[in-house]
Structures are given as structure tokens and as C-alpha cells.
Design an enzyme around this catalytic site. Structure first.
Site, PDB file in Angstrom:
ATOM      1  CG  HIS A   1      -1.800   1.147   1.391  1.00  0.00           C
ATOM      2  ND1 HIS A   1      -3.119   1.143   1.010  1.00  0.00           N
ATOM      3  CD2 HIS A   1      -1.579   2.397   1.887  1.00  0.00           C
ATOM      4  CE1 HIS A   1      -3.675   2.313   1.251  1.00  0.00           C
ATOM      5  NE2 HIS A   1      -2.754   3.100   1.793  1.00  0.00           N
ATOM      6  CD  GLU A   2       1.522   3.500   3.774  1.00  0.00           C
ATOM      7  OE1 GLU A   2       1.644   4.573   3.147  1.00  0.00           O
ATOM      8  OE2 GLU A   2       0.524   3.250   4.505  1.00  0.00           O
TER       9      GLU A   2
ATOM     10  CD  GLU B   1      -5.027   7.278   1.062  1.00  0.00           C
ATOM     11  OE1 GLU B   1      -4.835   6.052   0.957  1.00  0.00           O
ATOM     12  OE2 GLU B   1      -4.411   7.983   1.882  1.00  0.00           O
TER      13      GLU B   1
END
Lengths: 494, 494
Positions: B263-264, B293
């Protein structure tokens, strides 16, 4: 309001201190965790900040406020704070903003280049950057010298140890010259009589780190207000509320990282015990770089390499790494009090260390005064290493003049602090021993409370309240006296 | 000079960017390495810096320069940059300096308190700090609302996703309401048909870290310009030249840290590929939090939890941790596409995630509009969790409204970005699939170059050059269309 000018100044210096906090943390990060591509942006950000700090400190109003505050009804601490504020203002106002920015930028670039140039032994590459640093530092020295009516090098020296001069250093270092080479020779000859067993690694770096943390704890480091990390060149950074020390690990050399930790813990405890009630003000800062080094050397050399401390340390090493012949008590003490002529200053024992310092002092003074150029450094380094330690550094730049990051940020005038620090440390330890008759048995038992209380009461808690001379005289009964250093070396090594 | 006003502005924003660099690094350090006693000083330093940034941005000259620059001969990118400069100026000039400082201080205090209050389930302690944050944020919302002629919550929403309104959100989230609870129920029922084998730990955190680094490498993270560290709440911080991502490790849960990393890494690649030639200017910034996001969810959900990617990942896990029944391919894919009703938003699967977001959106909007008070949060949280997910958080603050650090820094208006991001991610992935017919086999072979080139060309390299609507329309052929998200969930989970 009675002290309105003074109070206005304290708010300005509080603000400067907050920006200093950001500079300290971003600087620490630069040496510990920053990846290479962050370097240019970091350099620019830190330069921008240093320009801002310079602008705030040299604002036109400051001179007026300083003068007006001097007429106000201040107590002793406030007056000392005003003295330190005035010194900072006067040192800053000499420099144009462009020079401040340039110094920051060329320094970051030179340090960053060094990271790859040193392993590659790339003197040409390093020299190109260093020349820029020297050019900027010479300009800085010229401006400071004109304003202060001192020689160029003395004008820089004064930044690190206010009141120190090359004339005084020449006396102190001249004295060293009369006995140190002879002592070094005698000690090396004496120690060659006994064979020593070297510890056999590998010593897992994770376990070395755990041992380092244990010793920091033993030495009173406050982990709620600080950390231990890794960097190529060990240092103590951060801010008093959050002190960041570093070491470096070698799988084959257990004690090098450990004594690095003990050294930096000395710096750290000074920072962690600066007067809390004045934090953010100049009077709450450490007195000088020499006094700072005196605390690290007090921990590393006076205390850390004492036989009592080494005996305390050994079982902790064995508990983590197991027994081996090198960990026989006599052998372990001898190993950690071994005197050897070596290339690397930060690895040097306390007998040969001053040789490294005098060598650099002579070179950096000549460089700043314009008597030599950057190109002359390697040959001079080689010549002086041959003279003092009988070692050649010809073509061996990485272990010669490129061995560490001193000079990369233009901190010319700092080097003498190390040997002044060693002298102060010996004098302070002597005074502590006189005040604490139980000291040796306390150390043997791991009870450091009386010793650290003594340091706190005599050094740490005073910050910059007194001048260095006053501080040392209050603590020891006399001004700097290099005889204690000589006696310490003779007692331990002869 | 033709563009002298514009050029003056770019120098000012460059300077702001340098101070932003220091804020980003000191902020990252606060969440990763800072010891507790550093907190108060760090909070003051960051607040001082935010005041400085606010002063520079709201300087009287800026308005004049912005107006004058608008008359200058600018190219498209410069004009977009001027638009973003103007937006920043207008958002900043609304707020008094005292509010900026106070927001920074109460935010740091609330986050710092949370670190110990969450484990202690100490709602009263947390609420005391949160009330201060809400008080300041309401004042901020009031000022922004008056100036922008919007509702208070919409005035904050606009900071994160320019142009977004609660009216639009109510349509988007209202649509979700019509099908998501039903879908969630169906998927849970369907998945309950098959038994899954849970991986049996412990999985050494050091090895988890190594695996995370390997996957970051696979996903194109540039380690010369970034790092992976640990923090209580995973995030992506730092600056485009030096991107700092974090994760957290649980010895019993291998995939949680790993998908945190993936995700990061999505956020990080966006930052690492923002347009280099405009860095330091507002136009070089990421478009919005929703688009940010969308990139992390593109990586974690669209790509990371696809069957092709999971099949690629599994042998790498087995290579580091050995085989076990849970690592059967079918089981592993099922595990990582499992839909479960849970308390923790950051651990939620993509089907139930929107429930967490809508819940918070409704609560934070009511809080900012003054319809509810901080004391009302736990009961509302419990009620909405019961409604959406059938779970009670009564007295369970730590897994309810204290589960993460959103809100502590007053970032009200951010939450909708997560679900908008999920919608954008689905729409973008759909467009990428259409553009890249080989995508699935490329992913199966670990060849991500075509996909990342597509993202770079369509999203990353544009920074803030276009509005969000333009950017998405250019990339996908239409404005935000939530149908893609629904179709994606139905295709993967039904």
C-alpha cells in the site's frame, strides 16, 4: 516591565532554538538514515534554515535590545545569558547571509562526496570539494579576524573555545612535544614485552548493539530522551531533550564500537543534564567544544579504560559472547590500555591521540592563514605522521587526510578541542578522586552515582553560566593545568 | 524580464518547499524514532515552523504578485502552477497565525497522548486532547466557510480534494448504501462455504522486513531515494527526493505488514515519480489526497490482491518462511481475498472498507458542523458499526474511535479520500487493462513495466498540472464513475 528588552531577547532566542532543533534532527538524519538521493534537497533545506537563523540573529533590533538589556536589572544567570547572546550576535553579524548559505551548501556537498570518495581513496574528487570549503572558511576567517583584531585562525578558534588562542595552544602543545614522543616510545617498548591475545570474532553486530545499550544504561543514559543508532563517523547529535548518539560496528572488533558508545555517552549525559530550566537559551548550552570533549573523554578514557571499569565490563562481555582466552582479566585490561601507533584518530589510544590532534592543528592553521593550499595537505600529513608516529600515509588518503569528516563542514578551529578536552578530563577526574575517596571501589561495584552527581554539580548543570576558566577553577581549584594529563598518562602507562 | 512576478513567486514557493522538507523529515522522525521526552520540544519546533511557513505564504506582497503574474505570458504548466499557488495563498490567508500555531500544538499533543492512551483504552484522557483539536478545527472551518461561502465541513473537504462537496459525497456514498451491505452479506456467506487454513507463525519480523524490501524492489521503489521503517500507524512521508514509508510487524501475521508495505509503496512511487523538473513548486505536488489514495489502493487492492499477483508473491513467501498448509495456492489466494467484518479500518478488506469510511465521514461532518460533541462519538461509533458491520465497540475505544491517529492532527475532511481513492483506483485499473491487453500475463510473470509506465504517463508525471476531473478524464475517458468500483468488487468477490 522591568526587563522588557531582556525578555524580548529570550523570546527571540527561544525561537532560534526551535529552528535549531529542526536543524539538529535533520542533520542527524542526514548522517544516519537519509538515502543518497535526498542529499541535494537536504543540503538546500538546511542552508535555507541557516540563512533564516542568521537573519533572525542579526536583525537590526537585536543590537539595540542587547544594549538596552545590559542596563536592566538582571540576576547572575540572566547576565550570563545576555553575555552568551551578545557573543552569538557579534559572531553572526560579521558574516553576510550569502556566506552563511554558501558555507552550509559546500559543507553538505563535501561531506556527501566523502561517503563514496573515501572508500575509493579518491583524493582528487575530495580535494575539489574541500577547496570550496576552504575558500569559504578563509573568507569567514578574514571577516572574523578583521572584526575581532585577531589572526585568522584565532578568530575561528575563538568560536569553539572562547578566549583560546594559538599562542596559548603553542605553549600547551609545545609542552606536549617535550615529553609525549618519549613517553610514547617508552610505553610501546614496555608493552612489547608482553604478548597479548586478540579477541577472536565474529561478534554479531546485533549483540554488540545490545551490549552497547546495556552499558549506556549503566552509565545513566536516559533512553526516554535519546537513542543509539549507526553512522559512518560516530557522533552525538540531536537536542538536550532528545540526544542522538551513534556508533559503527565491526564484526571482528568488539571493543571499538563499545568504546565509541561510551565516548558518545559522555557527550550525551552532558546534554541530557544541561540546566532544564533555561533550555532554549544560550546560557543552557554546553560551555564549549573542549568541555564537551572533556566529558566524552572523561567517560571513555578516565573512567572507561580504568582497570576498575574494565574489570566491571568484562563479565558483561563474556555473558553475551562467551569466554575465550582474550577475555582473561589481565589480558583484557592490557588490550584496552594498549598503546599503538596507528593511522586513525578516532581509534587512537590516549597516548598517541594528541599526535593526531597537533598534526591537524598545524595543518588547519596553515591552511586558514593561507600558508599552504589544499594540494599540500597529503604531503604534509605524511611528513607529520612520519615524524610523530613513524607511519607513512603516502597515497593512502583514505587512512590519511580523508579518514573522517572533520573539515568537510568548515569546522576549522575545532581540532584543538580534543586535546584540550583530554587535559580538562584528567584535571576533572583528579578533582573528583580527591572529592570522592571511595571512587575506585564505587566504580568496581558499578556504583556511578557519586561520580555522576559530582559531574552534574560541577559541570553539567552550569551550562554556559561561567566562562571555561571559571568553570574549571570552580570545579578543580585552578585554571587549566596540563600536568594532570601528563601525570595520568604516566601513572596508567609507565 | 517578462515573467518577473511569476518568477518571484516561484522563488518564494521554492523557499517554502525547503521548509516543508524539514517539516516532513522532523515529522517522519516523530512517528518512527523520536523518544518520548523529545515530544514537547518537537511539537514547539514544528509549530514554530508552521507559523513561519504561514507568514511567508501570507505575506502582503503575495496577493499583488499573484494578480500581476496572472497578466504575464505563462505557458500551460506555469499557469497551472499559478493556479495552485493562488489556491494555497487563499487557503492560508484565511487563518490567523495564532490558529496555525495552536493547530500544530494541539495536534502534536493529541497524537503523542494517543500513543499511551490507546493501549490503556483511556477514552477520557484522549477525549480531553481531542476536544482541543475539534475546537481549533471548528474555528478553522468557520473561517474557511465564511470566506468560501460553503458549509463548514465542505470548506475543509475542499482542502483535500478541491471541488469535492458533501452533496457529491452523499450521492456517491448514497449509491454505496444501496448495494454494498447486500454485497458484503453475500460475499461473507459465500466465503463461509469454504474453510481456510490460517498461516501458523511465528514469522520473524526481521525476515518479514526482508521480504517487504524484496517486494518494494519488485514494485519499483527507488531505495536510493527512500526508506522503509517501522511506526505504530503505517504511513508514507518524507519528500519526493527522499520518500519514507513505514509498516508495523506482527510475528503472527505475515501478510498484514506485507500489504501495508505494498500500500505505502503505491504512495511512494507516486511521490518518487512526480515531475522532477518542477519539484519545489506547487504544480509538482500530488494532485489530491484521493488521487494519492488511489495509487496506494491501485497497488494494494487492484494489483496486490489480484490472483495473478498473489500467485507471484506466494513462492517468495515460501522461500523465506518455508512451506505450510496455509501456503497452498488456492488457500493463499482465498486468504488474501477474504472478506470479513472487522473493527480496524486499516486491516479491512476492500469490500468492508467503505463502511469504515462512511461511518467516519458522517461522524466527522456532524462534529465539524457542530451537530454533535466529542462525548457523542463512542455511542455513534458503536451504533454505526452495529448498523454497517454488526459489531459492537461499546467500551472498546481502542478498537473503536481510538484505533488510529486520524483526527488527532485535525485533518477533518480527509476520510472520504479513502473511498474516493478506491473508486479512482478501480476506474484507473480498468482503463489500464483496456490499454494493456497483456496485463494479466505480464503481472503473472512479474513484469510490471508496462503497468507502471501507464501510471507514470497518466497520473504520476502530471503532478497538479490538471484538476482531478481533468486528470481522470484524460486517463480513463470519463470523470469519476463509481460503477467501476462496484464491478470490480462483484467480479472479484461474487
Amino acid at each position: 516591565m522591568e526587563k522588557q528588552n531582556y525578555n524580548h531577547l529570550t523570546r527571540t532566542f527561544q525561537r532560534l532554538s526551535r529552528f535549531g532543533h529542526l536543524s539538529a534532527i535533520a542533520g542527524w538524519d542526514m548522517f544516519t538514515y537519509m538515502p543518497p538521493k535526498g542529499s541535494a534537497a537536504r543540503g538546500e533545506a538546511l542552508a535555507e534554515l541557516s540563512v533564516l537563523q542568521h537573519q533572525i540573529l542579526t536583525d537590526k533590533k537585536i543590537a539595540t535590545l542587547l544594549q538596552a538589556a545590559a542596563q536592566e536589572d538582571l540576576n547572575d544567570v540572566e547576565r550570563a545569558n545576555l553575555r552568551e547572546m551578545t557573543r552569538r550576535y557579534q559572531e553572526a553579524v560579521l558574516l553576510p547571509e550569502s556566506l552563511v548559505e554558501e558555507k552550509s551548501l559546500v559543507g553538505t556537498r563535501c561531506e556527501h562526496g566523502w561517503r563514496t570518495q573515501r572508500p575509493a581513496n579518491d583524493w582528487q574528487g575530495f580535494a575539489t570539494n574541500l577547496k570550496e570549503v576552504v575558500r569559504v572558511s578563509r573568507e569567514e576567517a578574514r571577516l572574523r579576524a578583521e572584526a575581532k583584531g585577531k589572526s585568522r585562525y584565532d578568530a575561528l578558534l575563538d568560536l569553539y573555545e572562547p578566549g583560546m588562542t594559538s599562542a596559548k595552544l603553542d605553549v600547551l602543545f609545545g609542552d606536549l612535544r617535550t615529553w609525549l614522543p618519549d613517553l610514547l616510545q617508552k610505553v610501546v617498548a614496555k608493552q612489547s614485552q608482553r604478548s597479548m591475545i586478540t579477541p577472536v570474532g565474529p561478534f554479531a553486530t546485533g549483540t554488540q548493539r545490545e551490549l552497547g545499550l546495556e552499558i549506556m544504561q549503566l552509565l545513566g543514559f536516559d533512553f526516554d530522551g535519546g537513542r543509539l543508532d549507526v553512522s559512518a563517523h560516530p557522533f552525538c547529535g540531536g537536542v538536550p531533550e532528545d540526544v542522538r548518539i551513534t556508533t559503527r560496528y565491526d564484526e571482528n572488533d568488539l571493543v571499538s564500537s563499545l568504546f565509541g558508545v561510551i565516548h558518545e555517552t559522555g557527550h550525551a549525559r552532558y546534554e541530557q543534564n544541561l540546566p532544564r530550566e533555561w533550555l532554549g537559551q544560550p546560557v543552557a548550552h554546553a560551555r564549549s567544544t573542549a568541555i564537551h570533549e572533556s566529558q566524552s573523554l572523561f567517560f571513555e578514557m578516565q573512567l572507561g579504560r580504568s582497570t576498575a571499569f574494565l574489570r566491571l565490563l568484562l563479565p558483561k562481555i563474556i555473558a553475551r559472547f562467551g569466554a575465550q582466552p582474550a577475555f582473561d582479566v589481565q589480558n583484557f585490561v592490557a588490550l584496552n590500555q594498549r598503546v599503538e601507533r596507528g593511522y586513525i584518530r578516532v581509534d587512537a589510544d590516549e597516548v598517541s591521540y594528541p599526535a593526531h590532534v597537533v598534526l591537524r592543528y598545524e595543518i588547519e592553521r596553515a591552511l586558514i592563514e593561507g600558508d599552504i593550499e589544499v594540494e599540500d595537505i597529503p604531503a604534509l600529513w605524511d611528513e607529520k605522521m612520519q615524524h610523530w608516529l613513524g607511519l607513512s600515509t603516502k597515497d593512502n588518503y583514505r587512512n590519511g587526510c580523508m579518514q573522517d569528516i572533520h573539515w568537510t563542514d568548515g569546522a576549522f578551529g575545532y581540532f584543538p578541542s580534543y586535546t584540550l578536552g583530554a587535559m580538562y578530563a584528567a584535571q576533572l577526574f583528579n578533582a573528583a578522586k580527591r572529592a570522592l575517596p571511595q571512587l575506585e571501589s564505587d566504580v568496581a561495584e558499578g556504583n556511578f552515582t557519586p561520580l555522576f552527581d559530582w559531574l552534574s554539580q560541577n559541570i553539567w548543570q552550569h551550562g554556559s553560566r561561567f566562562t571555561t576558566s571559571q568553570l574549571i577553577a570552580n570545579a578543580t581549584g585552578e585554571d587549566l593545568n596540563p600536568l594532570y594529563f601528563r601525570k595520568h598518562l604516566e601513572a596508567r602507562y609507565l
